[in-house]
Design an enzyme around this catalytic site. Structure first.
Site, PDB file in Angstrom:
ATOM      1  N   GLY A   7     -49.999 -14.615   8.110  1.00  0.00           N
ATOM      2  CA  GLY A   7     -48.950 -15.169   7.248  1.00  0.00           C
ATOM      3  C   GLY A   7     -47.633 -14.455   7.441  1.00  0.00           C
ATOM      4  N   LEU A  63     -55.941 -19.451  10.636  1.00  0.00           N
ATOM      5  CA  LEU A  63     -57.045 -18.980   9.784  1.00  0.00           C
ATOM      6  C   LEU A  63     -58.260 -19.910   9.841  1.00  0.00           C
ATOM      7  CD1 LEU A  63     -54.991 -17.639   6.771  1.00  0.00           C
ATOM      8  CD2 LEU A  63     -56.641 -16.304   8.112  1.00  0.00           C
ATOM      9  N   ALA A  86     -51.959 -18.613   3.893  1.00  0.00           N
ATOM     10  CA  ALA A  86     -52.540 -19.581   2.946  1.00  0.00           C
ATOM     11  C   ALA A  86     -51.768 -20.889   2.973  1.00  0.00           C
ATOM     12  CB  ALA A  86     -52.497 -19.030   1.513  1.00  0.00           C
ATOM     13  N   SER A 133     -53.996 -14.234  -6.440  1.00  0.00           N
ATOM     14  CA  SER A 133     -52.893 -14.879  -7.170  1.00  0.00           C
ATOM     15  C   SER A 133     -53.163 -14.989  -8.663  1.00  0.00           C
ATOM     16  CB  SER A 133     -52.700 -16.282  -6.593  1.00  0.00           C
ATOM     17  OG  SER A 133     -51.908 -17.059  -7.448  1.00  0.00           O
ATOM     18  N   GLU A 135     -52.543 -17.484 -10.204  1.00  0.00           N
ATOM     19  CA  GLU A 135     -53.055 -18.851 -10.404  1.00  0.00           C
ATOM     20  C   GLU A 135     -54.544 -18.833 -10.741  1.00  0.00           C
ATOM     21  OE1 GLU A 135     -52.328 -22.411 -10.136  1.00  0.00           O
ATOM     22  OE2 GLU A 135     -50.465 -21.563 -10.850  1.00  0.00           O
ATOM     23  N   TYR A 156     -55.950 -24.940  -5.238  1.00  0.00           N
ATOM     24  CA  TYR A 156     -55.396 -23.675  -4.731  1.00  0.00           C
ATOM     25  C   TYR A 156     -55.964 -22.493  -5.525  1.00  0.00           C
ATOM     26  CZ  TYR A 156     -52.041 -19.867  -4.132  1.00  0.00           C
ATOM     27  OH  TYR A 156     -51.478 -18.626  -3.912  1.00  0.00           O
ATOM     28  N   ARG A 191     -37.833 -17.681  -0.244  1.00  0.00           N
ATOM     29  CA  ARG A 191     -38.873 -18.505  -0.847  1.00  0.00           C
ATOM     30  C   ARG A 191     -38.849 -19.902  -0.231  1.00  0.00           C
ATOM     31  NH1 ARG A 191     -43.732 -18.814  -3.306  1.00  0.00           N
ATOM     32  NH2 ARG A 191     -43.603 -18.758  -5.579  1.00  0.00           N
TER      33      ARG A 191
HETATM   34  P1  NAP Z   1     -45.719 -18.699   2.144  1.00  0.00           P
HETATM   35  O1  NAP Z   1     -44.258 -18.412   2.255  1.00  0.00           O
HETATM   36  O2  NAP Z   1     -46.176 -20.091   1.916  1.00  0.00           O
HETATM   37  O3  NAP Z   1     -46.416 -18.145   3.465  1.00  0.00           O
HETATM   38  C1  NAP Z   1     -47.725 -18.497   3.830  1.00  0.00           C
HETATM   39  C2  NAP Z   1     -47.986 -18.032   5.231  1.00  0.00           C
HETATM   40  O4  NAP Z   1     -49.305 -18.482   5.608  1.00  0.00           O
HETATM   41  C3  NAP Z   1     -47.021 -18.604   6.278  1.00  0.00           C
HETATM   42  O5  NAP Z   1     -46.783 -17.641   7.256  1.00  0.00           O
HETATM   43  C4  NAP Z   1     -47.826 -19.744   6.857  1.00  0.00           C
HETATM   44  O6  NAP Z   1     -47.440 -20.110   8.172  1.00  0.00           O
HETATM   45  C5  NAP Z   1     -49.206 -19.107   6.869  1.00  0.00           C
HETATM   46  N1  NAP Z   1     -50.270 -20.088   7.042  1.00  0.00           N
HETATM   47  C6  NAP Z   1     -50.407 -21.277   6.430  1.00  0.00           C
HETATM   48  N2  NAP Z   1     -51.490 -21.924   6.912  1.00  0.00           N
HETATM   49  C7  NAP Z   1     -52.035 -21.114   7.853  1.00  0.00           C
HETATM   50  C8  NAP Z   1     -53.129 -21.239   8.719  1.00  0.00           C
HETATM   51  N3  NAP Z   1     -53.891 -22.336   8.735  1.00  0.00           N
HETATM   52  N4  NAP Z   1     -53.412 -20.212   9.556  1.00  0.00           N
HETATM   53  C9  NAP Z   1     -52.621 -19.111   9.578  1.00  0.00           C
HETATM   54  N5  NAP Z   1     -51.555 -18.942   8.787  1.00  0.00           N
HETATM   55  C10 NAP Z   1     -51.262 -19.943   7.936  1.00  0.00           C
HETATM   56  O7  NAP Z   1     -46.369 -17.817   0.987  1.00  0.00           O
HETATM   57  P2  NAP Z   1     -45.831 -16.459   0.328  1.00  0.00           P
HETATM   58  O8  NAP Z   1     -45.045 -16.807  -0.877  1.00  0.00           O
HETATM   59  O9  NAP Z   1     -45.256 -15.595   1.372  1.00  0.00           O
HETATM   60  O10 NAP Z   1     -47.190 -15.834  -0.200  1.00  0.00           O
HETATM   61  C11 NAP Z   1     -47.981 -14.995   0.634  1.00  0.00           C
HETATM   62  C12 NAP Z   1     -49.422 -15.039   0.156  1.00  0.00           C
HETATM   63  O11 NAP Z   1     -49.496 -14.591  -1.189  1.00  0.00           O
HETATM   64  C13 NAP Z   1     -50.061 -16.418   0.169  1.00  0.00           C
HETATM   65  O12 NAP Z   1     -51.417 -16.247   0.461  1.00  0.00           O
HETATM   66  C14 NAP Z   1     -49.894 -16.905  -1.258  1.00  0.00           C
HETATM   67  O13 NAP Z   1     -50.883 -17.853  -1.568  1.00  0.00           O
HETATM   68  C15 NAP Z   1     -50.074 -15.605  -2.011  1.00  0.00           C
HETATM   69  N6  NAP Z   1     -49.379 -15.492  -3.299  1.00  0.00           N
HETATM   70  C16 NAP Z   1     -48.059 -15.792  -3.383  1.00  0.00           C
HETATM   71  C17 NAP Z   1     -47.400 -15.620  -4.584  1.00  0.00           C
HETATM   72  C18 NAP Z   1     -45.939 -15.927  -4.717  1.00  0.00           C
HETATM   73  O14 NAP Z   1     -45.472 -16.074  -5.857  1.00  0.00           O
HETATM   74  N7  NAP Z   1     -45.179 -15.983  -3.625  1.00  0.00           N
HETATM   75  C19 NAP Z   1     -48.101 -15.141  -5.703  1.00  0.00           C
HETATM   76  C20 NAP Z   1     -49.438 -14.818  -5.565  1.00  0.00           C
HETATM   77  C21 NAP Z   1     -50.078 -14.978  -4.350  1.00  0.00           C
HETATM   78  P3  NAP Z   1     -46.227 -21.163   8.426  1.00  0.00           P
HETATM   79  O15 NAP Z   1     -44.957 -20.358   8.274  1.00  0.00           O
HETATM   80  O16 NAP Z   1     -46.480 -21.613   9.816  1.00  0.00           O
HETATM   81  O17 NAP Z   1     -46.350 -22.240   7.393  1.00  0.00           O
HETATM   82  O1  G4F Z   2     -42.775 -22.769  -8.095  1.00  0.00           O
HETATM   83  P1  G4F Z   2     -44.104 -23.374  -8.295  1.00  0.00           P
HETATM   84  O2  G4F Z   2     -44.519 -24.448  -7.354  1.00  0.00           O
HETATM   85  O3  G4F Z   2     -45.129 -22.162  -8.308  1.00  0.00           O
HETATM   86  P2  G4F Z   2     -46.625 -22.021  -8.857  1.00  0.00           P
HETATM   87  O4  G4F Z   2     -47.293 -23.320  -9.008  1.00  0.00           O
HETATM   88  O5  G4F Z   2     -46.571 -21.141 -10.049  1.00  0.00           O
HETATM   89  O6  G4F Z   2     -47.327 -21.260  -7.637  1.00  0.00           O
HETATM   90  C1  G4F Z   2     -46.711 -20.144  -7.023  1.00  0.00           C
HETATM   91  O7  G4F Z   2     -47.093 -18.972  -7.702  1.00  0.00           O
HETATM   92  C2  G4F Z   2     -48.490 -18.646  -7.606  1.00  0.00           C
HETATM   93  C3  G4F Z   2     -48.694 -17.355  -8.420  1.00  0.00           C
HETATM   94  O8  G4F Z   2     -48.979 -17.683  -9.753  1.00  0.00           O
HETATM   95  C4  G4F Z   2     -48.841 -18.459  -6.148  1.00  0.00           C
HETATM   96  F1  G4F Z   2     -50.122 -18.052  -6.036  1.00  0.00           F
HETATM   97  C5  G4F Z   2     -48.592 -19.751  -5.405  1.00  0.00           C
HETATM   98  O9  G4F Z   2     -48.878 -19.552  -4.014  1.00  0.00           O
HETATM   99  C6  G4F Z   2     -47.133 -20.132  -5.547  1.00  0.00           C
HETATM  100  O10 G4F Z   2     -46.365 -19.164  -4.868  1.00  0.00           O
HETATM  101  O11 G4F Z   2     -44.203 -23.979  -9.769  1.00  0.00           O
HETATM  102  C7  G4F Z   2     -43.895 -23.195 -10.909  1.00  0.00           C
HETATM  103  C8  G4F Z   2     -43.857 -24.086 -12.132  1.00  0.00           C
HETATM  104  C9  G4F Z   2     -45.078 -24.986 -12.293  1.00  0.00           C
HETATM  105  O12 G4F Z   2     -45.504 -24.950 -13.615  1.00  0.00           O
HETATM  106  C10 G4F Z   2     -44.579 -26.381 -11.958  1.00  0.00           C
HETATM  107  O13 G4F Z   2     -45.256 -27.428 -12.643  1.00  0.00           O
HETATM  108  O14 G4F Z   2     -42.749 -24.973 -11.998  1.00  0.00           O
HETATM  109  C11 G4F Z   2     -43.141 -26.268 -12.402  1.00  0.00           C
HETATM  110  N1  G4F Z   2     -42.244 -27.240 -11.768  1.00  0.00           N
HETATM  111  C12 G4F Z   2     -41.413 -28.089 -12.448  1.00  0.00           C
HETATM  112  N2  G4F Z   2     -40.766 -28.862 -11.584  1.00  0.00           N
HETATM  113  C13 G4F Z   2     -42.114 -27.483 -10.461  1.00  0.00           C
HETATM  114  C14 G4F Z   2     -41.171 -28.506 -10.334  1.00  0.00           C
HETATM  115  N3  G4F Z   2     -42.688 -26.904  -9.381  1.00  0.00           N
HETATM  116  C15 G4F Z   2     -42.319 -27.350  -8.143  1.00  0.00           C
HETATM  117  N4  G4F Z   2     -42.860 -26.770  -7.054  1.00  0.00           N
HETATM  118  N5  G4F Z   2     -41.417 -28.370  -7.990  1.00  0.00           N
HETATM  119  C16 G4F Z   2     -40.810 -28.973  -9.059  1.00  0.00           C
HETATM  120  O15 G4F Z   2     -40.027 -29.897  -8.887  1.00  0.00           O
END
Ligand code: NAP
Ligand code: G4F
Length: 331
Positions: A7, A63, A86, A133, A135, A156, A191
């Protein structure tokens, strides 16, 4: 020290790579083959393979592909593996649940299994970090900590819970140094554009530039604990530097609604009449929603010495400023 990041092209992967390079690591990352460039978040640290000190190396992999990720682990021989790969979009996971389970859930198991075999074959140890997460807590009321019950509300969240339990099981069954970082939402100018914070700040930049008239959103009442991604990667690293492998909750301890983020961002951008620009579109609602997430980070504070420095208001400013600047330079 040598680290392998799954990732690496994502938001967190890019910040983690920068962080580890600054610490003197050799950093390897797995990227997917795509028909368009997908390395924009790491282009600034890309190195020519012929460079004198070649310490940032990208490898093709996926993956879903056990044989390649196994081969990479045996070839690279990392000291630490960070599984950040992911299908990470919650709303999208309702559209592609099987794919999400395969990559977000089973993907972690594929890496764990390869690490286990590698350790048995070579007598070397690899520390493993799993990007778990908030989530997973889903419908469990806040504040949530390491002992809170999981009640996932999406494919998810359920896939992440599977990966979480596999990580724990490999730690307990095989004595592996495998940890879960249970991170609450963390955002940044890097992001993905379809997550709500970035969608809002990017939308504001486009409205201000006259490129868009409206921003279409879903549920504005959901509440999240939003922190700054750049700071969160240090917590990942700290977890792997502990004497004992344990799981940690990481967040700010504050919760704000989507509407609060929206209002703060529009106001900061000089558009206080946000209602003129925002429309609600049902397509952005989820079949099941996570209503409220607030991290109880007592354990991380006490054991890792980690706390979030950037809080809500500053995060809003960082993201609005970055998107306005980015659009300006693109224009
Ligand atoms: P992200 O920006 O969506 O990055 C996900 C990474 O996974 C990207 O490099 C993506 O590659 C890669 N990926 C997707 N499908 C894959 C596959 N089939 N094989 C190999 N790599 C693959 O997510 P992030 O926000 O950096 O989050 C990093 C991790 O933390 C994720 O696992 C996410 O679920 C978890 N997480 C995120 C948050 C948050 O708030 N950001 C919170 C809790 C947990 P591409 O660039 O090619 O798409
Ligand atoms: O920004 P979101 O899509 O993030 P969400 O669903 O909280 O998930 C993110 O955080 C998780 C950690 O808790 C990660 F594990 C996951 O990989 C990801 O990074 O949505 C946040 C909130 C939700 O309640 C959604 O219903 O925003 C609300 N929302 C309202 N309007 C929207 C929108 N979300 C998105 N994506 N797009 C909208 O237009």
């Amino acid at each position: 020290m040598r680290a392998l990041i799954f990732g690496i092209t994502g938001q967190d992967g890019s910040y983690l790579a920068e962080f580890l390079l600054q610490k003197g690591y050799e950093v390897h990352g797995v990227m997917r083959r795509a028909s368009t460039f997908n390395t924009s978040r790491v282009d600034h640290i890309y190195q020519d393979p012929h460079a004198d000190k070649y310490v940032f190396k990208l490898h093709y992999g996926d993956l879903s592909d056990s044989s390649t990720l196994r081969k990479l682990i045996y070839q690279i021989q990392p000291d630490e593996i960070y599984n950040l790969g992911a299908q990470s979009h919650v709303r999208v996971s309702f559209d592609i649940p099987e794919y999400t389970a395969n990559i977000t859930g089973l993907g972690a198991l594929r890496v764990l299994e390869a690490v286990k075999d590698y350790q048995e074959d070579t007598d070397r140890k690899i520390k493993f970090y799993q990007a778990s997460s908030s989530e997973m807590f889903g419908a469990t009321p806040p504040p949530q900590n390491e002992n809170s019950v999981f009640y996932p509300r999406s494919p998810y969240g359920a896939s992440k819970a599977f990966a979480y339990y596999m990580t724990r099981n490999y730690r307990e069954a095989y004595g592996m140094f495998a940890v879960n970082g249970i991170l609450f939402n963390h955002e940044s100018p890097r992001r993905g554009e379809t997550f709500v914070t970035r969608k809002i700040t990017r939308g504001i930049a486009r409205i201000k530039a006259g490129l868009d008239k409206k921003l279409y959103l879903g549920n504005l009442e959901a509440r999240r604990d939003w922190g700054y991604a750049k700071e969160y990667v240090e917590a990942m690293w700290l977890m792997l530097q502990q004497p004992v492998a344990e799981d940690y909750v990481i967040g700010t301890g504050e919760s704000h609604s989507v509407k609060e983020f929206l209002v703060a961002a529009f106001q900061y951008a000089g558009l206080p009449d946000w209602e003129k620009y925002v429309e609600i579109d049902q397509r952005y609602y989820r079949p099941t929603e996570v209503e409220n997430l607030i991290a109880d980070t007592t354990k991380a504070k006490n054991k890792l010495g980690w706390t979030a420095s950037t809080k809500f208001e500053d995060l809003v400013k960082i993201m609005v400023d970055a998107d306005i600047k980015l659009l300006g330079s693109e224009k």
